[in-house]
Scaffold this motif. Structure first.
Motif, PDB file in Angstrom:
ATOM      1  N   ALA A 256      -0.526  -5.714   8.059  1.00  0.00           N
ATOM      2  CA  ALA A 256      -1.596  -6.280   7.304  1.00  0.00           C
ATOM      3  C   ALA A 256      -1.765  -7.660   8.298  1.00  0.00           C
ATOM      4  O   ALA A 256      -3.128  -8.482   7.936  1.00  0.00           O
ATOM      5  N   ARG A 257      -1.269  -8.665   7.658  1.00  0.00           N
ATOM      6  CA  ARG A 257      -1.104 -10.625   8.414  1.00  0.00           C
ATOM      7  C   ARG A 257      -2.537 -10.606   9.620  1.00  0.00           C
ATOM      8  O   ARG A 257      -2.633 -11.354   9.600  1.00  0.00           O
ATOM      9  N   ASP A 258      -2.152  -9.506  10.652  1.00  0.00           N
ATOM     10  CA  ASP A 258      -2.620  -9.367  12.331  1.00  0.00           C
ATOM     11  C   ASP A 258      -3.984  -8.973  11.861  1.00  0.00           C
ATOM     12  O   ASP A 258      -4.470  -9.530  12.626  1.00  0.00           O
ATOM     13  N   LEU A 259      -4.090  -8.841  11.003  1.00  0.00           N
ATOM     14  CA  LEU A 259      -5.668  -8.217  11.049  1.00  0.00           C
ATOM     15  C   LEU A 259      -6.865  -9.561  10.600  1.00  0.00           C
ATOM     16  O   LEU A 259      -6.857 -10.356  10.534  1.00  0.00           O
TER      17      LEU A 259
ATOM     18  N   ILE B  95      -4.672 -11.164   0.947  1.00  0.00           N
ATOM     19  CA  ILE B  95      -5.728 -11.910   0.987  1.00  0.00           C
ATOM     20  C   ILE B  95      -6.803 -12.247   1.950  1.00  0.00           C
ATOM     21  O   ILE B  95      -6.233 -12.279   2.848  1.00  0.00           O
ATOM     22  N   ALA B  96      -7.828 -11.877   1.818  1.00  0.00           N
ATOM     23  CA  ALA B  96      -8.760 -11.944   3.801  1.00  0.00           C
ATOM     24  C   ALA B  96     -10.084 -12.480   2.801  1.00  0.00           C
ATOM     25  O   ALA B  96     -10.666 -12.365   1.604  1.00  0.00           O
TER      26      ALA B  96
ATOM     27  N   ALA C  51      -9.646  -4.521   1.698  1.00  0.00           N
ATOM     28  CA  ALA C  51      -9.078  -3.009   1.410  1.00  0.00           C
ATOM     29  C   ALA C  51      -8.768  -2.261   2.689  1.00  0.00           C
ATOM     30  O   ALA C  51      -7.651  -1.675   3.063  1.00  0.00           O
ATOM     31  N   ASP C  52      -9.403  -2.952   4.276  1.00  0.00           N
ATOM     32  CA  ASP C  52      -8.780  -2.278   5.551  1.00  0.00           C
ATOM     33  C   ASP C  52      -7.371  -2.885   5.655  1.00  0.00           C
ATOM     34  O   ASP C  52      -6.311  -1.632   6.263  1.00  0.00           O
ATOM     35  N   ALA C  53      -6.661  -3.820   5.136  1.00  0.00           N
ATOM     36  CA  ALA C  53      -5.711  -4.653   5.753  1.00  0.00           C
ATOM     37  C   ALA C  53      -4.536  -4.068   4.737  1.00  0.00           C
ATOM     38  O   ALA C  53      -3.700  -3.958   5.447  1.00  0.00           O
ATOM     39  N   LEU C  54      -4.983  -3.133   3.659  1.00  0.00           N
ATOM     40  CA  LEU C  54      -4.088  -2.464   2.698  1.00  0.00           C
ATOM     41  C   LEU C  54      -3.477  -1.841   3.373  1.00  0.00           C
ATOM     42  O   LEU C  54      -2.664  -0.422   3.217  1.00  0.00           O
TER      43      LEU C  54
END
Ligand code: FES
Ligand code: FES
Lengths: 799, 160
Positions: free
Chosen positions: A79-82, A135-136, A143-146
């Motif tokens: 997720a962190r990389d998105l 956190i985005a 939502a994508d990151a989840l």
């Protein structure tokens, strides 16, 4: 008998529409249209989700799909990389600083209060528990990151049934076992009352689990300037929340400001210290930027605390003439997976109310709180009292049926008569005042009781496939949750006073500050009416501030039908103090003794002369401070806290006529009459609205709503398509009226009205359903009484 | 990213939007029209109802790109010259709102309902508002307000 003034109260009947306004300039008692409306009607709202802060980021939570499991791995690196993702954390990342969500009501010595981490670290105990967060820069990216977070679980057995949970071999929700607490309260000799009783009725009722479903989903916005913290939240309890968050997060209380902006309903569900509030504060502290979280409805159905969920076993003993000897109550109360703010206190709020409005010699209440792998339960409109009222009002109908007596007549034989107040009940509460006879007579008349009974008999005789049922509910409730002394005796972790203050502005306008935190109840309007009458100022010259701990610096917030009874009284007392100061100043300026002054129409007048000073002139004189007497400071502003000696006890009689189609199980409410006695009324329009909304929520429990889980602990009712909130098409119009027995517990004579309708209506509706089905040998239908359940009950009875 | 042209409460906008952006999020988060709230994620509650080319829609179930070239009216654009619309006034008079969260959608749905039936019965109103949930009022006063709003709007039409 209470003086029933049909001229004044009769206009309350729903059908007649318009409410008249008594003349004489008195604000109290007037059907004032609300000051709150204009803003809300034109979209100038301040819902928490509307608020933006520069640089604000969006938070979303990854939630457990398992009811019970060990967390073996959480990997947030994907997720962190998105793009657009600023950070992602697992529970472990906050394990050291997140603390434990508080429970403020340890109801017994033996209570087990398990550690409740806001974000699960090693084990999850209900579906929906937060396990990680992202956190985005916007909610879509979040939502994508989840999707990119990986969590491995090792399943553990779900614990879904309270009775099974208490058996020795049951899997455990917590190390310490599945029993949270047990309590027993006895008054009189229950064994003796039950022994050889001419009539003994034994029943088990199920209070299904409900989802409170305020229309505004929860939202939290947290920000910091590095030194101080501000938290906006869709909460009913900004003041309680601030204390609790300070204790939980270690952020010093004086550097934390909590704001409840516009709040779109609560019904108890926003009386909570939530995981998301704690975590948003910790995230803003860690990241140094404002963060906002807004729940989706399906997330909310999983994670806003649920309501009710009790199994109630009652044994009622009576004489052959219907007089009650005694009552035994054994409750199992589903706590869910953890004890939240007042989770264990909810069944205890009903502990003294199962005896209802009835006299009896002996009473016993036992309650066991049980852990299961479900979302915790907590306060929901009425909290403990609807459950108690339902049980007693249902079993009284059973007593009537057993004796072949009219349900009204059985109640008459047992209820406290109007000339017996104040009355100390078998469970030890002292009811302040009431007139059950008057409310019931009025309700019977409006309902056309005898005519409907005749129609019922006729349909029964004819074997009409559509049967008519008549449901009665004569309730009382314990309101105005306040007396600090009594809350202390119940081991509640806070007091129950309320604070109010009045600022007299130089131009003569009045700013009122209240510690209550309205979210639809109309405090701004009602408090303005109280102040206008007390100070003799125009209604429009008063404004009311609330819901921000930096402005309303003291308060105990809004729940338990307490706001008017306690908070309205605090405001009134602050007004009285303003007048004490103003009188001294007026005497000085008018060169007379304070005793020569009378306060009338907003002015101090020297008796016998024309000389006078208005309160506005005095406010200006205090502001300029050019000519103040010795010992008078340059302001009339005053504040007060109010803490009554006793609860208040509204009551009323609700009657429901229900058509039940015995071929399909379909039900239709033919008419619904509610006569409530909530003491003195500040604004009849607002009271009527509260009663309407309350009745609707009580009917919803009786007929429509239920949180359903599968055996693995998955909630099946996560959306508004599955959890059936009634729409306008599902409900009838209600006929409402009032009788008025002033409370003797406070000078305003008020009792509170927020929960009355909900408490009263559920048993009225179910009693009506069962009454229709009695000729078929049916004496109970489990809530919600859906067409399928009714049809099955009929099928069972026929075969 | 597709570019759309959209008029909201009389103001013309051109916006680059992700294809998946919901109209309600465009309104709330990009155009500052926060008067229209979001109450659910399954198009059940009706809180987000707005007028799209004169017909009520749930703005959570419309993509921003679908509103390209359209005229949107939200609760914030309903009144004229600082005065409330008759339906808003009727809600005030009849105490048809408590917390006010459902209210913007309720008012929009009520006005839309009158396009088909300018003088609706209680039954018609109750059926017509089935897609808009209110948790506070028990609907009695909402029904009354819609009746009253209908009468006042009818009168406004008759008196030119
Ligand atoms: S938010 Fe659009 S229908 Fe609920
Ligand atoms: S007024 Fe609160 S949801 Fe309708």
């Amino acid at each position: 008998m209470t003086e029933l003034d049909p001229g004044l109260l009769g206009e309350q009947i729903a059908e007649s529409g318009q409410l008249s306004e008594p003349d004489g300039g008195h604000e109290i008692g007037r059907a004032r249209r609300r000051k709150e409306d204009q803003r809300l009607l034109t979209g100038h709202t301040r819902w928490t989700d509307n608020l933006q802060q520069p640089g604000m980021l969006y938070v979303m939570f990854m939630r457990s799909p398992m009811a019970h499991a060990r967390i073996t791995r959480v990997d947030v690196s994907g997720a962190r990389d998105l793009p657009g993702v600023v950070a992602a954390f697992s529970g472990r990342d906050f394990a050291e600083e997140q603390g434990s969500l508080p429970c403020a009501w340890p109801v017994s010595e033996d209570i087990v209060i398990p550690d409740h981490p806001p974000m699960a670290v090693s084990e999850v105990r209900y579906v929906g528990e937060a396990v990680a967060c992202v956190i985005a820069t916007d909610r879509y990216r979040a939502a994508d990151a989840l999707e990119a977070i990986e969590v491995d679980y090792e399943p553990l057995p779900a614990v879904m049934d309270m009775r099974e949970a208490l058996t020795p071999g049951s899997p455990k929700v917590h190390e310490a076992g599945n029993k949270a607490f047990s309590v027993k309260i006895t008054s009189g000799d229950v064994e003796a009352a039950l022994r050889d009783a001419p009539v003994l009725i034994d029943r088990t009722y199920v209070q299904q689990r409900l989802i409170p479903s305020a229309m505004e989903p929860r939202a939290v916005l947290a920000s910091t300037d590095g030194d101080t913290f501000t938290l906006w939240s869709s909460t009913q309890i900004p003041h309680v929340l601030r204390v609790m968050l300070a204790v939980t997060t270690g952020i010093p209380e004086h550097r934390l400001r909590v704001i409840a902006p516009d709040v779109g309903g609560g019904f108890g569900s926003k009386l909570q210290v939530t995981a998301e509030e704690v975590l948003c504060l910790l995230l803003t502290r860690r990241l140094g930027v404002p963060v906002k979280w807004t729940e989706s409805r399906s997330e909310g159905n999983l994670t806003v605390h649920h309501g009710r969920d009790q199994i109630q076993h009652l044994t009622l003993a009576a004489e052959a003439d219907g007089r009650i000897r005694g009552l035994r109550v054994e409750l199992l109360a589903d706590m869910g997976a953890y004890l939240m703010l007042v989770t264990p206190g909810v069944p205890m709020l009903g502990a003294s109310m199962f005896n209802g409005i009835y006299k009896m010699e002996a009473y016993e209440f036992g309650c066991t709180g049980v852990f299961t792998t479900k979302m915790p339960t907590d306060a929901y409109r009425g909290a403990g009292r609807p459950e108690a009222t339902f049980a007693i009002e249902r079993i009284i109908d059973e007593l009537a049926a057993e004796l072949g007596m009219d349900p009204i007549e059985v109640r008459r034989r047992n209820w406290i008569r109007h000339d017996e107040f104040p009355y100390t009940t078998v469970s030890g509460l002292t009811y302040d005042s009431g007139d059950y006879e008057a409310a019931t007579e009025r309700a019977l008349a409006l309902f056309g009781y005898d005519k409907l009974r005749a129609e019922q008999a006729d349909r029964r005789d004819r074997g009409d496939p559509v049967q008519l049922g008549i449901g009665v509910s004569t309730y009382t409730e314990m309101c105005g949750l306040a007396p600090s002394r009594m809350l202390g005796m119940a081991n509640y972790g806070a007091g129950g006073w309320e604070h109010g203050s009045v600022r007299m502005l130089p131009t003569g306008k009045v700013e009122v500050i209240t510690g209550t935190s309205p979210h639809g109840q109309g405090h701004v309007t009602a408090w303005s009416q109280i102040v206008a009458d007390s100070l003799g100022v125009p209604f429009d010259d008063v404004t009311v501030l609330h819901g921000d701990t930096a402005i309303a610096h003291k308060g105990m917030d809004t729940y338990g039908s307490r706001s008017l009874v306690v908070g309205g009284m605090a405001v009134l007392q602050a007004c009285e103090k303003v007048k004490v100061k103003a009188r001294k100043l007026a005497a000085h300026l008018l060169e007379c003794s304070p005793d020569d002054l009378e306060f009338d129409g907003g002015a101090f007048k020297v008796r016998g002369t024309g000389a006078a000073k208005t309160i506005q002139e005095l406010a200006f004189a205090a502001f300029t401070a050019h000519d103040l007497p010795e010992g008078v400071e340059a302001r009339l502003d005053s504040d007060a806290t109010y803490d009554p000696d006793n609860y208040s006890f509204p009551h009323g009689t609700h009657l429901c006529a229900m058509e039940v189609d015995t071929e399909t199980g379909q039900v239709r409410i033919r008419s619904y009459v509610a006569v409530d006695d909530v003491g003195k009324v500040i604004n009849p329009l607002i009271v009527r609205g509260q009663v309407h909304g309350g009745i609707a929520q009580g009917i919803a429990q009786a007929l429509f709503e239920e949180a359903v889980h599968d055996a693995d602990g998955n909630l099946l009712t996560t959306t508004m398509a599955d959890y059936l909130l009634p729409s306008a098409a599902d409900l009838p119009d209600f006929t409402t009226d009032r009788t008025e027995t002033p409370s003797t517990g406070n000078p305003l004579g008020v009792k509170g009205v927020g929960e009355a309708g909900t408490i009263a209506s559920t048993p009225a509706v179910v009693n009506a359903v069962v009454d229709a089905l009695r000729p078929y040998g049916i004496h109970d239908v489990r809530m919600p009484c859906t067409p399928e359940r009714i049809w099955r009950a009929l099928e069972g009875a026929r075969s | 990213m597709p570019r759309i042209a959209i008029t909201v409460d009389g103001i013309h906008y051109e916006e680059d939007v992700e294809p998946r952006l919901l109209l309600v999020h465009l309104l709330r988060e990009r155009l500052g029209r926060t008067g229209t709230p979001v109450g659910c994620d399954t198009s059940n509650c009706g809180a987000c109802t707005v007028m799209l080319d004169g017909k009520s829609v749930k703005s959570c179930s419309v993509l921003a790109v679908q509103a390209d070239g359209c005229d949107v009216v939200t609760i914030q654009g309903l009144g004229a010259n600082g005065a409330m619309h008759p339906m808003q006034r009727a809600f005030h008079e009849e105490h048809a709102l408590q917390c006010g969260f459902c209210t913007p959608g309720m008012v929009m749905a009520a006005i839309d309902l009158l396009r088909d039936d300018p003088d609706p019965s209680e039954e018609t109103i109750r059926q017509g508002l089935e897609g808009n949930l209110c948790r506070c009022t028990g609907y009695c006063n909402i029904v009354r307000a819609v009746r009253r709003g209908a009468q006042e709007m009818g009168q406004a039409v008759r008196t030119p």
